[in-house]
Structures are given as structure tokens and as C-alpha cells.
Design a protein around this motif. Sequence first.
Motif, PDB file in Angstrom:
ATOM      1  N   VAL A 266      -7.304  11.398  -6.547  1.00 58.62           N
ATOM      2  CA  VAL A 266      -8.052  10.975  -5.358  1.00 58.62           C
ATOM      3  C   VAL A 266      -9.266  10.146  -5.759  1.00 58.62           C
ATOM      4  CG1 VAL A 266      -9.468  11.778  -3.427  1.00 58.62           C
ATOM      5  CG2 VAL A 266      -7.265  12.862  -3.899  1.00 58.62           C
ATOM      6  N   ALA A 267     -10.011  10.607  -6.753  1.00 64.34           N
ATOM      7  CA  ALA A 267     -11.202   9.874  -7.189  1.00 64.34           C
ATOM      8  C   ALA A 267     -10.838   8.486  -7.692  1.00 64.34           C
ATOM      9  CB  ALA A 267     -11.927  10.666  -8.278  1.00 64.34           C
ATOM     10  N   SER A 268      -9.726   8.380  -8.431  1.00 60.53           N
ATOM     11  CA  SER A 268      -9.291   7.097  -8.972  1.00 60.53           C
ATOM     12  C   SER A 268      -8.882   6.134  -7.855  1.00 60.53           C
ATOM     13  CB  SER A 268      -8.125   7.315  -9.940  1.00 60.53           C
ATOM     14  OG  SER A 268      -7.613   6.084 -10.400  1.00 60.53           O
ATOM     15  N   ARG A 269      -8.072   6.629  -6.898  1.00 58.15           N
ATOM     16  CA  ARG A 269      -7.623   5.762  -5.808  1.00 58.15           C
ATOM     17  C   ARG A 269      -8.789   5.346  -4.923  1.00 58.15           C
ATOM     18  NH1 ARG A 269      -3.900   2.985  -7.118  1.00 58.15           N
ATOM     19  NH2 ARG A 269      -3.713   2.353  -4.934  1.00 58.15           N
ATOM     20  N   LEU A 270      -9.714   6.257  -4.661  1.00 57.73           N
ATOM     21  CA  LEU A 270     -10.864   5.923  -3.825  1.00 57.73           C
ATOM     22  C   LEU A 270     -11.715   4.850  -4.494  1.00 57.73           C
ATOM     23  CD1 LEU A 270     -12.760   6.265  -1.452  1.00 57.73           C
ATOM     24  CD2 LEU A 270     -13.727   8.290  -2.578  1.00 57.73           C
ATOM     25  N   ARG A 271     -11.944   4.985  -5.779  1.00 58.11           N
ATOM     26  CA  ARG A 271     -12.740   3.983  -6.494  1.00 58.11           C
ATOM     27  C   ARG A 271     -12.055   2.619  -6.439  1.00 58.11           C
ATOM     28  NH1 ARG A 271     -17.019   2.562  -6.368  1.00 58.11           N
ATOM     29  NH2 ARG A 271     -17.553   4.780  -6.479  1.00 58.11           N
ATOM     30  N   LEU A 272     -10.739   2.577  -6.596  1.00 58.60           N
ATOM     31  CA  LEU A 272     -10.005   1.310  -6.537  1.00 58.60           C
ATOM     32  C   LEU A 272     -10.109   0.680  -5.145  1.00 58.60           C
ATOM     33  CD1 LEU A 272      -8.113  -0.740  -7.890  1.00 58.60           C
ATOM     34  CD2 LEU A 272      -6.183   0.695  -7.163  1.00 58.60           C
ATOM     35  N   LEU A 273      -9.945   1.481  -4.112  1.00 60.25           N
ATOM     36  CA  LEU A 273     -10.022   0.973  -2.742  1.00 60.25           C
ATOM     37  C   LEU A 273     -11.408   0.423  -2.422  1.00 60.25           C
ATOM     38  CD1 LEU A 273      -8.066   3.804  -0.885  1.00 60.25           C
ATOM     39  CD2 LEU A 273      -7.265   1.470  -1.287  1.00 60.25           C
ATOM     40  N   LEU A 274     -12.446   1.071  -2.961  1.00 59.30           N
ATOM     41  CA  LEU A 274     -13.809   0.597  -2.745  1.00 59.30           C
ATOM     42  C   LEU A 274     -14.096  -0.651  -3.575  1.00 59.30           C
ATOM     43  CD1 LEU A 274     -15.680   4.023  -2.740  1.00 59.30           C
ATOM     44  CD2 LEU A 274     -15.407   2.511  -0.773  1.00 59.30           C
ATOM     45  N   ASP A 275     -13.653  -0.645  -4.821  1.00 60.56           N
ATOM     46  CA  ASP A 275     -13.962  -1.764  -5.717  1.00 60.56           C
ATOM     47  C   ASP A 275     -13.312  -3.063  -5.272  1.00 60.56           C
ATOM     48  OD1 ASP A 275     -15.555  -0.163  -7.270  1.00 60.56           O
ATOM     49  OD2 ASP A 275     -14.087   0.101  -8.890  1.00 60.56           O
ATOM     50  N   ASP A 276     -12.077  -2.992  -4.749  1.00 59.83           N
ATOM     51  CA  ASP A 276     -11.422  -4.238  -4.337  1.00 59.83           C
ATOM     52  C   ASP A 276     -11.673  -4.561  -2.861  1.00 59.83           C
ATOM     53  OD1 ASP A 276      -9.688  -2.661  -2.844  1.00 59.83           O
ATOM     54  OD2 ASP A 276      -7.909  -3.094  -4.033  1.00 59.83           O
ATOM     55  N   ARG A 277     -12.594  -3.810  -2.236  1.00 61.41           N
ATOM     56  CA  ARG A 277     -13.036  -4.054  -0.862  1.00 61.41           C
ATOM     57  C   ARG A 277     -11.916  -3.852   0.154  1.00 61.41           C
ATOM     58  NH1 ARG A 277     -18.253  -3.742  -0.059  1.00 61.41           N
ATOM     59  NH2 ARG A 277     -18.247  -5.278   1.625  1.00 61.41           N
ATOM     60  N   THR A 278     -10.895  -3.072  -0.233  1.00 57.49           N
ATOM     61  CA  THR A 278      -9.902  -2.688   0.766  1.00 57.49           C
ATOM     62  C   THR A 278     -10.565  -1.875   1.864  1.00 57.49           C
ATOM     63  OG1 THR A 278      -8.071  -2.719  -0.799  1.00 57.49           O
ATOM     64  CG2 THR A 278      -7.782  -1.368   1.163  1.00 57.49           C
ATOM     65  N   ILE A 279     -11.523  -1.035   1.482  1.00 58.31           N
ATOM     66  CA  ILE A 279     -12.295  -0.282   2.477  1.00 58.31           C
ATOM     67  C   ILE A 279     -13.777  -0.335   2.129  1.00 58.31           C
ATOM     68  CG2 ILE A 279     -10.438   1.327   3.058  1.00 58.31           C
ATOM     69  CD1 ILE A 279     -11.883   3.423   1.319  1.00 58.31           C
ATOM     70  N   ARG A 280     -14.593  -0.147   3.151  1.00 57.91           N
ATOM     71  CA  ARG A 280     -16.017   0.127   3.020  1.00 57.91           C
ATOM     72  C   ARG A 280     -16.301   1.427   3.758  1.00 57.91           C
ATOM     73  NH1 ARG A 280     -18.856  -3.432   6.260  1.00 57.91           N
ATOM     74  NH2 ARG A 280     -16.937  -4.041   7.327  1.00 57.91           N
TER      75      ARG A 280
ATOM     76  N   MET B 260       0.846  -1.190   0.000  1.00 56.47           N
ATOM     77  CA  MET B 260       0.000   0.000   0.000  1.00 56.47           C
ATOM     78  C   MET B 260       0.884   1.243   0.000  1.00 56.47           C
ATOM     79  SD  MET B 260      -2.850   1.238   2.788  1.00 56.47           S
ATOM     80  CE  MET B 260      -4.103   0.144   2.161  1.00 56.47           C
ATOM     81  N   THR B 261       0.560   2.212  -0.835  1.00 54.79           N
ATOM     82  CA  THR B 261       1.330   3.440  -0.907  1.00 54.79           C
ATOM     83  C   THR B 261       0.983   4.355   0.261  1.00 54.79           C
ATOM     84  OG1 THR B 261      -0.337   4.616  -2.203  1.00 54.79           O
ATOM     85  CG2 THR B 261       1.258   3.284  -3.420  1.00 54.79           C
ATOM     86  N   ASP B 262       1.881   5.337   0.507  1.00 56.15           N
ATOM     87  CA  ASP B 262       1.579   6.340   1.528  1.00 56.15           C
ATOM     88  C   ASP B 262       0.317   7.108   1.167  1.00 56.15           C
ATOM     89  OD1 ASP B 262       3.812   5.606   2.948  1.00 56.15           O
ATOM     90  OD2 ASP B 262       5.078   7.210   2.151  1.00 56.15           O
ATOM     91  N   PHE B 263       0.097   7.317  -0.126  1.00 56.06           N
ATOM     92  CA  PHE B 263      -1.105   8.003  -0.594  1.00 56.06           C
ATOM     93  C   PHE B 263      -2.351   7.245  -0.149  1.00 56.06           C
ATOM     94  CE2 PHE B 263      -3.479   9.325  -4.763  1.00 56.06           C
ATOM     95  CZ  PHE B 263      -4.408  10.039  -4.010  1.00 56.06           C
ATOM     96  N   ASP B 264      -2.363   5.929  -0.368  1.00 55.21           N
ATOM     97  CA  ASP B 264      -3.505   5.121   0.044  1.00 55.21           C
ATOM     98  C   ASP B 264      -3.716   5.205   1.553  1.00 55.21           C
ATOM     99  OD1 ASP B 264      -3.971   4.306  -2.538  1.00 55.21           O
ATOM    100  OD2 ASP B 264      -3.020   2.356  -2.313  1.00 55.21           O
ATOM    101  N   ALA B 265      -2.636   5.073   2.316  1.00 53.88           N
ATOM    102  CA  ALA B 265      -2.745   5.093   3.770  1.00 53.88           C
ATOM    103  C   ALA B 265      -3.281   6.433   4.256  1.00 53.88           C
ATOM    104  CB  ALA B 265      -1.379   4.806   4.398  1.00 53.88           C
ATOM    105  N   GLU B 266      -2.801   7.529   3.665  1.00 49.92           N
ATOM    106  CA  GLU B 266      -3.286   8.855   4.054  1.00 49.92           C
ATOM    107  C   GLU B 266      -4.746   9.051   3.664  1.00 49.92           C
ATOM    108  OE1 GLU B 266      -0.635  11.588   2.244  1.00 49.92           O
ATOM    109  OE2 GLU B 266       1.059  11.093   3.556  1.00 49.92           O
ATOM    110  N   LEU B 267      -5.124   8.521   2.506  1.00 48.19           N
ATOM    111  CA  LEU B 267      -6.510   8.635   2.055  1.00 48.19           C
ATOM    112  C   LEU B 267      -7.440   7.854   2.992  1.00 48.19           C
ATOM    113  CD1 LEU B 267      -8.650   9.502   0.028  1.00 48.19           C
ATOM    114  CD2 LEU B 267      -7.952   7.596  -1.443  1.00 48.19           C
ATOM    115  N   ILE B 268      -7.038   6.643   3.357  1.00 50.19           N
ATOM    116  CA  ILE B 268      -7.856   5.842   4.272  1.00 50.19           C
ATOM    117  C   ILE B 268      -7.970   6.531   5.620  1.00 50.19           C
ATOM    118  CG2 ILE B 268      -7.945   3.663   5.553  1.00 50.19           C
ATOM    119  CD1 ILE B 268      -6.656   2.346   3.081  1.00 50.19           C
TER     120      ILE B 268
END
Length: 298
Positions: free
Chosen positions: A34-48, A1-9
Motif C-alpha cells: 500500500v505504501a509503495s502504490r500510494l507513493r507512486l500515485l502521488l509522485d506521478d500526480r495520478t492523485i493529489r 490501472m490495476t484493480d488495486f490502484d482503483a480500490e486504493l484511490i
Amino acid sequence: MTDFDAELIRALREDGRASIRSLAADLGQTRTAVASRLRLLLDDRTIRIIGAVDPFFLGQHVIAHVSIRTAGASAGVAEALQARVETVFVSAIGGVYDLVAEVRLGTMSELHAVIEDIRAIPQVLDVNTLVYTSVVKGPFVSSYRGDVVLDETDTALIELLQEDGRISFRALGEVVRLSPSAVATRVQRLRAAHVIQIGAVEARGPAHRRQSMGVGLSLLGDDDAVLSIVRTWPGVDFAARTIGRFDAVITFVEPSPGALHAGLERLRSLPGVSHTEAWLHLAVLKEDYARQFPHFPE
């Protein structure tokens, strides 16, 4: 997971309905990124992104951390724990115990009854209970202190937000037959009164992008001095004062075992920490804060 992902979560755990514009500004990223990373995190169920009703609003004044040791495989006990309405969190762990659960109830007598039920499950060898006296950091914890009365529309909105915390005001309005602006006003009222909190729930464990470790602390002297420091660490996802075999419990969420170890060593070096006991979350089996509400008569 990138720092970007961790900060976004981390930002979405604080405010699950934060706009793409505000997230981009806070994180120093473009709105497209941001929109792209958020969609990826939601689509692969990394986050809800979910809405969780405040436990105090629901009359759940007792929150406890329950550790269970089992004879043989723990799957049957885990299934029994997951089936209980009182459990909002169940995890298979590596450590002294085999499973941990968080239970939320109205009274101490109800907690005693639940613990007796758990002890009666076949293959349960030992149960150890910690009662939270206060939660100093964490999502979906009690901050409700008001006197809010819900109507049928409020409960319908809450039930929808429990399923999808980022559902649009327009989509909500289509269900409850209100304008988007009227829905926004109602949702803001519920959030301002801390009836509902909206944030990210992250999939954790070796099979996912980030890993989680719980730590029980035995403290010397001033609990506040230690916890006021620990709660500011980015890797600390949860911290609570407890009564039981530990004085406090915290949860680290990090991208690697090495980062978890570094956090544990940092914790052990704090003045006032006399002993730590750690357990690794191998599989989070249940994390469900949704609650059904009675519907009003027509």
C-alpha cells in the motif's frame, strides 16, 4: 490501472488521511504494498490528497453545473473560466457542448451575474445551467450543519491541509507552534464538524490512467429510486439531483472506454430512466477547492 490502484484511490477519496495500516487491512494488502502504490500515485500526480472546506461553511449555498458551447477553439473561453474564483472545476469535453464548469456561489442572483459574464466572453455561443438541488454522492460536497468558529490557528491548519491533505501532524505543529497531539485534536474537530473534508483528487482523461464521462438523466417517477441504486455503483464518482434540462447528473470514472460504455448501458436499462445524454471529459483543466481565509489581526 490495476484493480488495486482503483480500490486504493476509492478508499482515499473517502478518507485522504487514512493510515497505511487501515488501508492495508481494508484492501487486503500488505502495508509495504500500500505504501509503495500510494507513493507512486502521488509522485506521478495520478492523485493529489487535498483538504476542501465545506461550501456551506463558506456561505456557498448555490452550486451549479454550467455547459458552454463555443465558436471555434475553446481554449480562450476555458482560460477565462479557469481564472474565475467561482469555478472549482473546468473540463474540456466531447459532446453537444465544448466545456463544463462547476461554480459555487452564495445566492441565485450571484449565479445570474456569473452566467451573464460567461455569455459575454468572446466565442461563447450558448450557455446551459443546471442547479444542484442535492448531491447524493461525491467528494467535497456540503455536509456542514454546525456552528463552528475558527481562530487563526484553525485557518492556518486548513490552508496547509488544502495544499497537502496528508501532511503529518508533526509538520503542521512546527508551522503553527503546537504539539502533534494538539494539532491532531484540532484537525479532528474540523473534520468531525465537516468544516473540512480530506480526500483524493484524481487526474482523469485519455492521457491519464482513468477516464471520466458525465451523464445527464431525464427520469420518470421517483428520482430517489434511481439515484439510490446508482450511488452504490463503484464506477459512479458523483451523482446529484438537478433543476434544468436534466433531472440528475452523474459522473462515471472507469479505466477504459469499454467500461464507460458498459456503465452507460447499465444506466439506460434502469427502470425510471427515460433519456440520457453523455459527454466525455477530454481534459480536466481545473479542479481546485482551495480557498483563502482572512487572517486575524495581531
